[in-house]
Design a protein around this motif. Structure first.
Motif, PDB file in Angstrom:
ATOM      1  N   UNK A   1       8.184   6.921   7.210  1.00 47.21           N
ATOM      2  CA  UNK A   1       8.200   6.415   8.582  1.00 47.21           C
ATOM      3  C   UNK A   1       6.793   6.366   9.158  1.00 47.21           C
ATOM      4  N   UNK A   2       6.038   7.448   8.990  1.00 48.54           N
ATOM      5  CA  UNK A   2       4.665   7.464   9.496  1.00 48.54           C
ATOM      6  C   UNK A   2       3.816   6.423   8.774  1.00 48.54           C
ATOM      7  N   UNK A   3       3.989   6.330   7.459  1.00 47.08           N
ATOM      8  CA  UNK A   3       3.238   5.333   6.692  1.00 47.08           C
ATOM      9  C   UNK A   3       3.580   3.926   7.149  1.00 47.08           C
ATOM     10  N   UNK A   4       4.856   3.660   7.421  1.00 46.82           N
ATOM     11  CA  UNK A   4       5.262   2.331   7.873  1.00 46.82           C
ATOM     12  C   UNK A   4       4.598   1.975   9.195  1.00 46.82           C
ATOM     13  N   UNK A   5       4.567   2.940  10.133  1.00 48.97           N
ATOM     14  CA  UNK A   5       3.950   2.681  11.432  1.00 48.97           C
ATOM     15  C   UNK A   5       2.446   2.440  11.292  1.00 48.97           C
TER      16      UNK A   5
END
Length: 413
Positions: free
Chosen positions: A345-349
């Motif tokens: 999730x953090x990587x996607x953002x």
């Protein structure tokens, strides 16, 4: 490109996604770019994409949430137990209201957890890294205590539709209708925005650029629908469906398309709603103001503490919705659900252009980043890459994305 007013980073992400897709398709002998794999890829991206929408607002406010995966696991357990044990005792098995109550429970529990963590961060001044790191441990352990580590299954039949599969697909005709309505909405929305900008004397794109963007957007929507409709229901299942409806089975068989998956539609709806919230509401302006300069935002009259708590509450609610989708897709609530999802999730953002320095980010970019991350994982699984190596690749991509964000910000200065 200047006249089209497209963010170059968005174009870069689309180019990177195309390279990933073509590369994996060549390495897998044409197995990646098939309707079946792309349909499954879209379903797998749904839960990560939904949480990435909330993570954008969290990171924009110069904070982080490391607990989203653990919240997903805990809420998934609560939702699973509610369907398997609590609700059947009150409503009976397969009651029409069970699925709706379970989803509402998941979103509510996730939202309360987010508000609790947001309150600790906003009103007690505890750094978000510490609060959510503690939350990661607390909620992961709490998920085990709900059932003493036991897997809970199966889920309610209507609830399982939220996870995709044959029951969770809307079919070819409904998909084309939804795609046509989306195109009409895109054209009407862009035309209305252009008219409003002209009314206030703001600069607008040239007519050819506006038309080109409308055309490309509609082509993307209709292309996605065409791919979903090109994935047929397995012959055995299709035959049973035909027999149940009294339809004679021809020798050549029947082609019954899956159509768009329900979790994908939910994820796109969340993305649109979050985009409107971030760009067209007072709350969204407050969020970006806090990320740009917290002191100035507070001096301007923004209730920064309440806004920050609501941001984490919204993040928790979206994690709860993702828990419902993940649980429905597995048809079971497990203790391992959501493990390492916080990383994706953090990587996607971040890959989607959200700056860790705060004040900059987009929901659309985060959802595209989620698709990039899931494409990497799906492609590596298709090639038989071991899980440890998959984690190494994801970690390297995350580090590269942060470096790229820093380089872009320095270039803008």
């Amino acid at each position: 490109m200047r006249q089209l007013e497209i963010d170059p980073r968005l174009v870069g992400m689309l180019a990177a996604l195309a390279v990933i897709w073509v590369g994996f398709d060549l390495l897998s002998g044409g197995a990646f770019l098939t309707p079946r794999n792309l349909w499954n890829l879209s379903v797998q991206t749904a839960s990560i994409g939904i949480m990435a929408c909330g993570m954008v607002l969290v990171i924009v406010t110069r904070n982080i949430d490391l607990s989203v995966g653990a919240i997903l696991g805990f809420v998934g357990m609560v939702v699973g137990v509610a369907q398997a044990r609590w609700l059947p005792e009150v409503l009976g098995l397969e009651h029409p209201a069970t699925a709706f109550i379970a989803v509402a429970l998941g979103i509510g529990v996730g939202g309360l957890i987010g508000l609790l963590q947001g309150g600790l961060i906003a009103y007690l001044g505890i750094p978000s890294f510490i609060v959510t790191l503690g939350g990661l441990l607390v909620w992961r352990g709490s998920a085990w205590w709900v059932t003493q580590g036991q897997t809970v299954a199966p889920m309610d039949g209507r609830f399982r539709m939220l996870g995709g599969g044959i029951q969770g697909a809307i079919g070819a005709n409904a998909s084309w209708i939804l795609g046509a309505l989306a195109c009409i909405a895109i054209i009407a929305g862009m035309a209305m925005l252009r008219r409003r900008r002209l009314a206030f004397g703001f600069p607008v794109r040239p007519g050819w650029a506006e038309g080109l963007l409308m055309g490309l957007s509609c082509m993307a929507v209709l292309g996605a629908v065409a791919v979903a409709n090109a994935y047929p229901i397995p012959a055995g299942v299709a035959r049973r469906m035909a027999e149940a409806q009294g339809i004679p089975w021809p020798e050549e068989g029947l082609f019954i398309a899956h159509g768009l998956a329900l979790p994908v539609i939910v994820a796109l709806g969340v993305g649109i709603a979050m985009t409107v919230l971030a760009t067209r509401t007072r709350f969204g302006r407050y969020v970006f103001a806090i990320g740009g300069n917290p002191e100035a935002a507070e001096l301007s009259g923004v209730n920064t503490r309440r806004t920050l708590m609501l941001v984490f509450g919204l993040m928790g609610a979206l994690a709860g919705l993702s828990a419902c989708i993940a649980t429905a897709r597995l048809n079971a609530a497990t203790n391992a659900a959501g493990t390492l999802d916080e990383l994706y999730v953090i990587a996607a953002a971040v890959i989607g252009g959200t700056s860790l320095a705060g004040g900059l980010g987009s929901v659309a970019g985060a959802m595209l980043g989620a698709l990039v991350m899931q494409s990497l994982q799906s492609g590596m699984v298709l090639l038989g890459v071991d899980t440890p190596l998959q984690n190494i690749v994801v970690g390297l991509v995350l580090v590269f994305a942060v470096w790229l964000d820093g380089a872009w910000r320095r270039r803008l200065k």
